[in-house]
Design a protein around this motif. Structure first.
Motif, PDB file in Angstrom:
ATOM      1  N   TRP A 147      84.929  17.601  60.404  1.00 35.29           N
ATOM      2  CA  TRP A 147      83.531  17.210  60.135  1.00 35.29           C
ATOM      3  C   TRP A 147      83.262  15.873  60.796  1.00 35.29           C
ATOM      4  N   GLN A 148      81.984  15.647  61.161  1.00 35.08           N
ATOM      5  CA  GLN A 148      81.617  14.431  61.883  1.00 35.08           C
ATOM      6  C   GLN A 148      80.165  14.083  61.594  1.00 35.08           C
ATOM      7  N   THR A 149      79.872  12.774  61.551  1.00 34.14           N
ATOM      8  CA  THR A 149      78.491  12.311  61.397  1.00 34.14           C
ATOM      9  C   THR A 149      78.368  10.907  61.971  1.00 34.14           C
ATOM     10  N   SER A 150      77.142  10.454  62.167  1.00 28.55           N
ATOM     11  CA  SER A 150      76.885   9.116  62.711  1.00 28.55           C
ATOM     12  C   SER A 150      77.244   8.044  61.684  1.00 28.55           C
ATOM     13  N   ILE A 151      77.661   6.868  62.175  1.00 29.87           N
ATOM     14  CA  ILE A 151      77.977   5.773  61.255  1.00 29.87           C
ATOM     15  C   ILE A 151      76.710   5.217  60.607  1.00 29.87           C
ATOM     16  N   ASP A 152      75.558   5.417  61.228  1.00 25.08           N
ATOM     17  CA  ASP A 152      74.262   5.061  60.627  1.00 25.08           C
ATOM     18  C   ASP A 152      74.311   3.653  60.031  1.00 25.08           C
ATOM     19  N   LYS A 153      74.402   2.674  60.892  1.00 29.33           N
ATOM     20  CA  LYS A 153      74.560   1.286  60.457  1.00 29.33           C
ATOM     21  C   LYS A 153      73.459   0.869  59.481  1.00 29.33           C
ATOM     22  N   GLY A 154      73.872   0.109  58.481  1.00 28.03           N
ATOM     23  CA  GLY A 154      72.922  -0.440  57.519  1.00 28.03           C
ATOM     24  C   GLY A 154      72.611   0.459  56.349  1.00 28.03           C
ATOM     25  N   ASN A 155      73.140   1.690  56.324  1.00 25.36           N
ATOM     26  CA  ASN A 155      72.878   2.625  55.228  1.00 25.36           C
ATOM     27  C   ASN A 155      74.192   3.086  54.600  1.00 25.36           C
ATOM     28  N   TRP A 156      74.151   3.280  53.291  1.00 26.98           N
ATOM     29  CA  TRP A 156      75.343   3.714  52.568  1.00 26.98           C
ATOM     30  C   TRP A 156      75.626   5.190  52.832  1.00 26.98           C
ATOM     31  N   HIS A 157      76.916   5.501  52.954  1.00 30.28           N
ATOM     32  CA  HIS A 157      77.398   6.881  53.012  1.00 30.28           C
ATOM     33  C   HIS A 157      78.053   7.194  51.669  1.00 30.28           C
ATOM     34  N   ASP A 158      77.573   8.234  51.001  1.00 32.08           N
ATOM     35  CA  ASP A 158      78.143   8.653  49.717  1.00 32.08           C
ATOM     36  C   ASP A 158      79.017   9.881  49.954  1.00 32.08           C
TER      37      ASP A 158
END
Length: 351
Positions: free
Chosen positions: A150-161
């Motif tokens: 699985w893979q997703t963007s690090i999306d800086k500045g937002n929390w990953h749950d």
């Protein structure tokens, strides 16, 4: 007695029961890192419990790595916390945590491990890891020779749950992983070996990266929880918003109200003023005086048509009565003059 021994023997053959509940929390709500077994860091300042960037509660972990940070004299640079979870073969758990990449997080083409379950032996890639390469978060199981699941963007500045469901096993047909990300079920049960032989695993969280990466990097972790059921770690879904009931559609009224008969209009006859006779005046000096109309006013007073309300208008009728009176006087004088010679002739005849 024999019956009791049989019951004890049967019970010993039954698999251990897992009771619902939270097994352990490493959410930093103690205000420090005391919930964890130990740390691997060059200084305490590299693993700080902070209050300004948090996901849950009051506290979170800020892990910072600078080039050259090598607290255990091994490959790469790191500052990590450890918890000896010691998951054994066949155990099944749910894990929850949150991670945030700040806006200045360095993006690099090489590897950066952010959370891992490491085998007991010292070396080699872990059997389960979340790592960053470029600007993508990756999940891989079984070591660095297996594909990314699985893979997703690090999306800086937002929390990953993250919510991770794992059954631990070195048997590729028995072990599996399942993943939820930001409340969405992004990876269904995927089978594969997630333990190496008989080695137990333990949890490591922080930042561990390739020593070739030069810029300083920092990452935030919060709310780690280990439990036996999904309900213990999955945030409840928001309650559905009830939409207001639509307004009832008005029913057309088919009742026809009969029109009322129009009220007959009574015509009032217009009273016409009769024409009054005029007096023909004798001709004086070859001119006929203008006749004077008789007033309709019974009191003999001039009405509004005779110029009382007309003021000094030059086109009004305010001079009609004096002029008529003068004509009458002239007529009377003329009659007297005509009668005077006749009377004189009559007197002479009598004599």
């Amino acid at each position: 007695m024999k019956r009791l021994l049989q019951l004890v023997a049967a019970a010993s053959l039954m698999p251990a029961l897992s009771f619902a509940g939270v097994i352990w929390k490493g959410d930093f709500e103690t205000g420090n890192t005391s919930q964890w077994t130990r740390q691997q860091a060059v200084a305490n300042s590299r693993l700080q419990v902070v209050t300004d960037v948090v996901r849950d509660g009051r506290y979170a972990l800020k892990a910072t790595v600078k080039q050259g940070d090598d607290p255990i004299n091994a490959s790469g640079n790191r500052n990590e916390l450890l918890y000896l979870t010691h998951e054994t073969q066949g155990k099944e758990y749910y894990y929850k945590w949150s991670t945030l990449f700040p806006s200045n997080y360095p993006v690099h083409d090489s590897w950066q491990v952010i959370t891992q379950w490491h085998q007991e032996s010292c070396c080699g890639s872990p059997p389960l890891e979340f790592f960053v390469r470029g600007d993508k978060i990756n999940l891989r199981v079984g070591g660095n020779t297996t594909p990314v699941l699985w893979q997703t963007s690090i999306d800086k500045g937002n929390w990953h749950d993250f919510v991770l469901h794992v059954k631990w096993s070195s048997d590729k047909k028995a072990g599996f992983v399942e993943l939820w990300h930001n409340g969405e079920h992004v990876l269904p049960k995927t089978y594969g070996a997630n333990q190496f032989g008989k080695e137990l695993n333990y949890l490591k969280m922080g930042l561990y990266r390739d020593a070739a990466i030069k810029p300083e990097g920092a990452i935030f972790h919060d709310g780690f929880t280990m439990a036996t059921t999904l309900e213990d770690v999955m945030p409840p879904a928001p309650a559905p918003v009830e939409e207001p009931a639509p307004a009832p559609t008005p029913v057309p009224d088919d009742t026809t109200i009969p029109a009322e008969d129009p009220t007959p209009v009574t015509e009032t006859p217009v009273t016409q003023t009769p024409q009054l006779p005029t007096t023909q005046l004798p001709t004086v000096g070859g001119q006929t005086p203008t006749p004077t109309p008789v007033s309709n006013n019974p009191n003999g007073l001039p009405d509004s048509s005779e110029g009382v309300a007309g003021g000094c208008s030059a086109s009004g009728t305010s001079g009609t009565l004096p002029f008529a009176g003068a004509l009458l006087m002239l007529g009377a004088i003329a009659l007297r003059r005509r009668r005077a010679p006749a009377r004189a002739v009559a007197r002479r005849a009598r004599r």
